[in-house]
Each structure stands twice: as structure tokens, then as C-alpha cells.
Enzyme design. Structure first.
Site, PDB file in Angstrom:
ATOM      1  N   GLY A   1       0.824  -1.210   0.000  1.00  0.00           N
ATOM      2  CA  GLY A   1       0.000   0.000   0.000  1.00  0.00           C
ATOM      3  C   GLY A   1       0.849   1.246   0.000  1.00  0.00           C
ATOM      4  O   GLY A   1       2.073   1.181  -0.161  1.00  0.00           O
ATOM      5  N   ASN A   2       0.216   2.377   0.173  1.00  0.00           N
ATOM      6  CA  ASN A   2       0.959   3.641   0.268  1.00  0.00           C
ATOM      7  C   ASN A   2       0.279   4.551   1.289  1.00  0.00           C
ATOM      8  O   ASN A   2      -0.758   4.199   1.846  1.00  0.00           O
ATOM      9  CB  ASN A   2       1.090   4.307  -1.111  1.00  0.00           C
ATOM     10  CG  ASN A   2      -0.246   4.694  -1.689  1.00  0.00           C
ATOM     11  OD1 ASN A   2      -0.942   5.560  -1.163  1.00  0.00           O
ATOM     12  ND2 ASN A   2      -0.644   4.042  -2.778  1.00  0.00           N
ATOM     13  N   ARG A   3       0.868   5.700   1.536  1.00  0.00           N
ATOM     14  CA  ARG A   3       0.442   6.538   2.672  1.00  0.00           C
ATOM     15  C   ARG A   3      -0.685   7.508   2.344  1.00  0.00           C
ATOM     16  O   ARG A   3      -1.020   8.366   3.157  1.00  0.00           O
ATOM     17  CB  ARG A   3       1.647   7.300   3.225  1.00  0.00           C
ATOM     18  CG  ARG A   3       2.654   6.367   3.892  1.00  0.00           C
ATOM     19  CD  ARG A   3       3.853   7.132   4.397  1.00  0.00           C
ATOM     20  NE  ARG A   3       3.465   8.252   5.231  1.00  0.00           N
ATOM     21  CZ  ARG A   3       4.165   9.366   5.355  1.00  0.00           C
ATOM     22  NH1 ARG A   3       5.276   9.527   4.669  1.00  0.00           N
ATOM     23  NH2 ARG A   3       3.749  10.331   6.133  1.00  0.00           N
ATOM     24  N   SER A   4      -1.301   7.384   1.200  1.00  0.00           N
ATOM     25  CA  SER A   4      -2.390   8.305   0.862  1.00  0.00           C
ATOM     26  C   SER A   4      -3.572   8.109   1.829  1.00  0.00           C
ATOM     27  O   SER A   4      -3.961   6.976   2.122  1.00  0.00           O
ATOM     28  CB  SER A   4      -2.854   8.048  -0.573  1.00  0.00           C
ATOM     29  OG  SER A   4      -4.027   8.771  -0.817  1.00  0.00           O
TER      30      SER A   4
END
Ligand code: CTP
Length: 218
Positions: A29-32
Site C-alpha cells: 500500500g501507500n500513505r495516501s
């Protein structure tokens, strides 16, 4: 004849970070947080626009209101949904943080640690959604975002061209006071005729500013 009223368009907003599965319990995933996309959604609802909201992982509640919402956890899900949604009357505001790569072979069963002394994941590229849609666009408008940690303007201008966008909104993710997870942001609005920088303002205010600047492009 150009149609200058936002209300006559379908406003498609994407938000959040895609999650690319590894096995049934794990993902990349990513931090958005999705906050910027949700702020644009709120601004569009305030203006009584017709909205389709397409989202991956978000950490905030969605506002009430009349709009179409579609949950698309992975980049591929988002692409498939957008392809159908991207009718000629659309303005696409691509605020989602789309993973550039996905795992080549998703495991059907949970990966067990005792079977591995080390683990290599092979990643393959995801489609660039904006680039793919720019190839099939007719009357649609395309608005992208650029999350950069260096050479902000230069990199964003490259993306504007490469993805054939009508506007790109660029922010510096190396500054923790703005960007990922923050309620504030400070961005550059860039078109092929120039750019300007916003103040550091709340994402909600910026959502309104983004819609107003899209209005000027029509
Ligand atoms: N984007 C997209 N499809 C992808 C990756 C990104 O449509 N597979 C969109 C994003 O939603 C954003 C814009 O392209 O509106 C720029 O995304 P960004 O992550 O800043 O850039 P990338 O093109 O992924 O390039 P890089 O990660 O190398 O900076």
C-alpha cells in the site's frame, strides 16, 4: 460550442491509495489518506455537481449526499471501473495514489514464514491509468496530481505533457506540514500556459479552489 458550466459535466474524482494484494491477508500500500479527493468531493457536492467518486483505501468517512461511489481497492480495479465511467462528458480529477507496480503472482493461501528463509516478491508494472485514458479521450478533461519529493515543478511539468493533462496539481511530499495525512496542503497549479502557487490552506479550501480553477479551463 464550449460548455462552461461544471454542472453539465460528470465530475469523476478518484481518491485514496491502491492496495496491491500479495496473499489473502497482505498487500502493498501507500500513505495516501484520501483527504484531498474527499475535499474535492465535498466541494463538488456543494456546487451541486453530478459526481462519481472512485476510491481505494481511505482513512476518513465519506460525506453524505447524492453521488455515485465505487470502491476499487487495486489499481487494476480502478482502471476497469474508470474505463466504463469515462464518458465524453467527464472531467476526471485523479487524486488517487495509484501503485505503479503489483505483485506478479498473488498467492492463493497465506504465505507461511516457516516455508521461507527469505522471500522475494516479483513486481510488474501497473497500467498508467491517466496515460491510458488520455489515449482514448475525446471531449473529456483530465486533471492529475503530482506527488514529488524533489524538482517539483520540473517533474510535474513532465507529467503534464506525458499524460496529456489539462492541468496538474503538484505538491511537495517531503514537507510533513502538507501532503499525506495532513489537513493542509500547498500546491502548484500547472497548465501548459503557466503556473501559480497556492498559499498553505486547508484541503477543504483547496478542494474549492481546484474546482474553481477547472471551471476556468472550460
Ligand atoms: N497515476 C495513474 N496511474 C498510475 C500512477 C499514477 O493514473 N499507475 C496518476 C496519479 O493518480 C496522479 C498522476 O498520475 O494523478 C501522477 O502520479 P504520481 O504518482 O505523482 O506519478 P507517476 O506517474 O506514478 O510517476 P512517479 O511515481 O515515477 O513519480
Amino acid at each position: 460550442m464550449k460548455n462552461k458550466n461544471l454542472k453539465n459535466y460528470k465530475i469523476i474524482i478518484t481518491a485514496g491509495g491502491t492496495q496491491e494484494p500479495i496473499d489473502p491477508v497482505r498487500y502493498i500500500g501507500n500513505r495516501s489518506s484520501g483527504k484531498m479527493g474527499i475535499a474535492i468531493l465535498k466541494a463538488a457536492l456543494k456546487k451541486n455537481c453530478r459526481v462519481s467518486f472512485i476510491y481505494a483505501n481511505i482513512t476518513e468517512q465519506l460525506p453524505r449526499g447524492t453521488y455515485k461511489k465505487m470502491y476499487t481497492p487495486s489499481a487494476q480495479d480502478m482502471y476497469e471501473t474508470l474505463k466504463k465511467e469515462f464518458t465524453p462528458d467527464s472531467i476526471l480529477i485523479m487524486a488517487a495514489a495509484v501503485a505503479d507496480f503489483r505483485v506478479k503472482k498473488i498467492q492463493k493461501n497465506k504465505i507461511k514464514k516457516e516455508n521461507h528463509s527469505s522471500l522475494n516478491l516479483e513486481l510488474i508494472p501497473n497500467k498508467d491509468i491517466l496515460k491510458s485514458l488520455s489515449r482514448i479521450k475525446t471531449n473529456q478533461k483530465l486533471i492529475g496530481f503530482a506527488a514529488e519529493s524533489q524538482s517539483l515543478l520540473e517533474n510535474a511539468q513532465k507529467k503534464l505533457k506525458a499524460k496529456k493533462l489539462d492541468m496538474i496539481i503538484a505538491n511537495d511530499i517531503s514537507n510533513p506540514d502538507i501532503g499525506f495525512g495532513s489537513d493542509f496542503n500547498q500546491v502548484y497549479f500547472i497548465t501548459k500556459s503557466g503556473y501559480f502557487q497556492s498559499e498553505r490552506i486547508s484541503k477543504n479550501k483547496l478542494g474549492e479552489m481546484i474546482l474553481n480553477s477547472i471551471q476556468k479551463l472550460l
